[in-house]
Design a protein around this motif. Structure first.
Motif, PDB file in Angstrom:
ATOM      1  N   MET A 150       2.721  -0.545 -10.787  1.00  0.00           N
ATOM      2  CA  MET A 150       3.176  -0.778  -9.436  1.00  0.00           C
ATOM      3  C   MET A 150       2.819   0.456  -8.599  1.00  0.00           C
ATOM      4  N   GLU A 151       2.018   0.240  -7.565  1.00  0.00           N
ATOM      5  CA  GLU A 151       1.581   1.338  -6.699  1.00  0.00           C
ATOM      6  C   GLU A 151       2.221   1.198  -5.317  1.00  0.00           C
ATOM      7  N   MET A 152       2.923   2.252  -4.909  1.00  0.00           N
ATOM      8  CA  MET A 152       3.529   2.272  -3.584  1.00  0.00           C
ATOM      9  C   MET A 152       2.682   3.153  -2.676  1.00  0.00           C
ATOM     10  N   ALA A 153       2.513   2.691  -1.438  1.00  0.00           N
ATOM     11  CA  ALA A 153       1.745   3.449  -0.447  1.00  0.00           C
ATOM     12  C   ALA A 153       2.459   3.357   0.897  1.00  0.00           C
ATOM     13  N   TYR A 154       2.205   4.349   1.747  1.00  0.00           N
ATOM     14  CA  TYR A 154       2.884   4.441   3.036  1.00  0.00           C
ATOM     15  C   TYR A 154       1.863   4.705   4.135  1.00  0.00           C
ATOM     16  N   THR A 155       2.057   4.025   5.260  1.00  0.00           N
ATOM     17  CA  THR A 155       1.142   4.125   6.392  1.00  0.00           C
ATOM     18  C   THR A 155       1.936   4.191   7.685  1.00  0.00           C
ATOM     19  N   VAL A 156       1.556   5.131   8.557  1.00  0.00           N
ATOM     20  CA  VAL A 156       2.169   5.181   9.880  1.00  0.00           C
ATOM     21  C   VAL A 156       1.654   3.980  10.659  1.00  0.00           C
ATOM     22  N   LEU A 157       2.573   3.202  11.211  1.00  0.00           N
ATOM     23  CA  LEU A 157       2.218   2.022  11.991  1.00  0.00           C
ATOM     24  C   LEU A 157       2.251   2.391  13.472  1.00  0.00           C
ATOM     25  N   LEU A 158       1.191   2.041  14.186  1.00  0.00           N
ATOM     26  CA  LEU A 158       1.034   2.480  15.562  1.00  0.00           C
ATOM     27  C   LEU A 158       0.789   1.354  16.551  1.00  0.00           C
ATOM     28  N   HIS A 159       0.514   0.174  16.073  1.00  0.00           N
ATOM     29  CA  HIS A 159       0.005  -0.870  16.948  1.00  0.00           C
ATOM     30  C   HIS A 159       1.000  -2.019  17.136  1.00  0.00           C
ATOM     31  N   GLU A 160       0.966  -2.586  18.315  1.00  0.00           N
ATOM     32  CA  GLU A 160       1.849  -3.690  18.656  1.00  0.00           C
ATOM     33  C   GLU A 160       1.722  -4.837  17.653  1.00  0.00           C
ATOM     34  N   ARG A 161       0.502  -5.138  17.227  1.00  0.00           N
ATOM     35  CA  ARG A 161       0.297  -6.238  16.274  1.00  0.00           C
ATOM     36  C   ARG A 161       1.056  -5.976  14.974  1.00  0.00           C
ATOM     37  N   GLN A 162       1.055  -4.716  14.519  1.00  0.00           N
ATOM     38  CA  GLN A 162       1.789  -4.366  13.296  1.00  0.00           C
ATOM     39  C   GLN A 162       3.291  -4.565  13.499  1.00  0.00           C
ATOM     40  N   TYR A 163       3.802  -4.176  14.664  1.00  0.00           N
ATOM     41  CA  TYR A 163       5.225  -4.336  14.955  1.00  0.00           C
ATOM     42  C   TYR A 163       5.596  -5.821  15.024  1.00  0.00           C
ATOM     43  N   ARG A 164       4.716  -6.612  15.612  1.00  0.00           N
ATOM     44  CA  ARG A 164       4.983  -8.048  15.694  1.00  0.00           C
ATOM     45  C   ARG A 164       4.967  -8.686  14.293  1.00  0.00           C
ATOM     46  N   ASP A 165       4.083  -8.205  13.431  1.00  0.00           N
ATOM     47  CA  ASP A 165       4.058  -8.704  12.052  1.00  0.00           C
ATOM     48  C   ASP A 165       5.366  -8.372  11.332  1.00  0.00           C
ATOM     49  N   ILE A 166       5.876  -7.142  11.533  1.00  0.00           N
ATOM     50  CA  ILE A 166       7.158  -6.764  10.940  1.00  0.00           C
ATOM     51  C   ILE A 166       8.268  -7.662  11.487  1.00  0.00           C
ATOM     52  N   TYR A 167       8.262  -7.851  12.802  1.00  0.00           N
ATOM     53  CA  TYR A 167       9.262  -8.721  13.428  1.00  0.00           C
ATOM     54  C   TYR A 167       9.233 -10.103  12.779  1.00  0.00           C
ATOM     55  N   ASP A 168       8.046 -10.661  12.611  1.00  0.00           N
ATOM     56  CA  ASP A 168       7.923 -12.006  12.028  1.00  0.00           C
ATOM     57  C   ASP A 168       8.518 -12.070  10.625  1.00  0.00           C
ATOM     58  N   VAL A 169       8.236 -11.048   9.807  1.00  0.00           N
ATOM     59  CA  VAL A 169       8.782 -11.030   8.446  1.00  0.00           C
ATOM     60  C   VAL A 169      10.303 -10.909   8.488  1.00  0.00           C
ATOM     61  N   LEU A 170      10.803  -9.977   9.303  1.00  0.00           N
ATOM     62  CA  LEU A 170      12.249  -9.775   9.376  1.00  0.00           C
ATOM     63  C   LEU A 170      12.963 -11.009   9.916  1.00  0.00           C
ATOM     64  N   ARG A 171      12.371 -11.667  10.890  1.00  0.00           N
ATOM     65  CA  ARG A 171      12.962 -12.882  11.454  1.00  0.00           C
ATOM     66  C   ARG A 171      12.962 -13.986  10.391  1.00  0.00           C
ATOM     67  N   GLU A 172      11.833 -14.157   9.725  1.00  0.00           N
ATOM     68  CA  GLU A 172      11.700 -15.198   8.696  1.00  0.00           C
ATOM     69  C   GLU A 172      12.686 -14.967   7.545  1.00  0.00           C
ATOM     70  N   GLU A 173      12.902 -13.703   7.176  1.00  0.00           N
ATOM     71  CA  GLU A 173      13.780 -13.378   6.051  1.00  0.00           C
ATOM     72  C   GLU A 173      15.230 -13.127   6.491  1.00  0.00           C
TER      73      GLU A 173
END
Length: 173
Positions: A1-24
């Protein structure tokens, strides 16, 4: 299991997070004091797009698994207020995922401590944070509006330092 971390900077990335959080049904976990009907993609994007907010995405084996937000407690501060959320399929790895995100912040940012506010009904979150090196500073009566219960509840202030977080690695070895 490999964990990685990335700074998110873009509106599209935030909207993708929103979609996952809303769905879950996890939007409440990001900011528990905001009513669900107040959450829109635009509100979410605006909160994450603030210039004082760092958004760190965590992935496991290349799949998005969670998000951490950091913002200074005051305009000039080495203390970061944190928000940690693991996506539902990764709840069982949440502790390791969060530890990795905190260690990433220790290595890449000039931070002396991490401060969190947790509604005390979230006992599982308080327990996990203690495993990550956080200690409870105290409880503040009526500090948190807890949307899930539609009531004010006590809040716990928790604090960790880079050293206390790193010390949790030694306990695992």
């Amino acid at each position: 299991m490999e964990m990685a971390y990335t700074v998110l900077l873009h509106e599209r990335q935030y909207r993708d997070i929103y979609d996952v959080l809303r769905e879950e049904n996890l939007l409440w976990a990001v900011w528990p004091d905001v009513d669900a009907e107040d959450w829109t993609p635009d509100v979410f994007v605006n909160l994450l797009s603030r210039p004082d907010t760092l958004v760190l995405g965590g992935s496991i084996d290349g799949v998005p698994a969670g998000v951490m937000t950091l913002r200074p407690v005051t305009a000039r501060s080495l203390t970061a207020e944190i928000g940690l959320t693991a996506f539902r399929p990764y709840f069982s790895q949440a502790e390791d995922l969060c530890r990795g995100a905190l260690l990433w912040a220790c290595e890449h940012l000039d931070v002396a401590s991490f401060l969190g506010r947790v509604a005390t009904p979230n006992r599982h979150i308080l327990k996990m944070l203690s495993c990550l090196g956080f200690r409870e500073l105290g409880r503040v009566p009526g500090m948190c509006w807890y949307t899930r219960k539609q009531a004010f509840v006590d809040g716990a202030l928790v604090l960790a330092t880079p050293d206390s977080i790193r010390a949790t690695i030694k306990r695992e070895e």
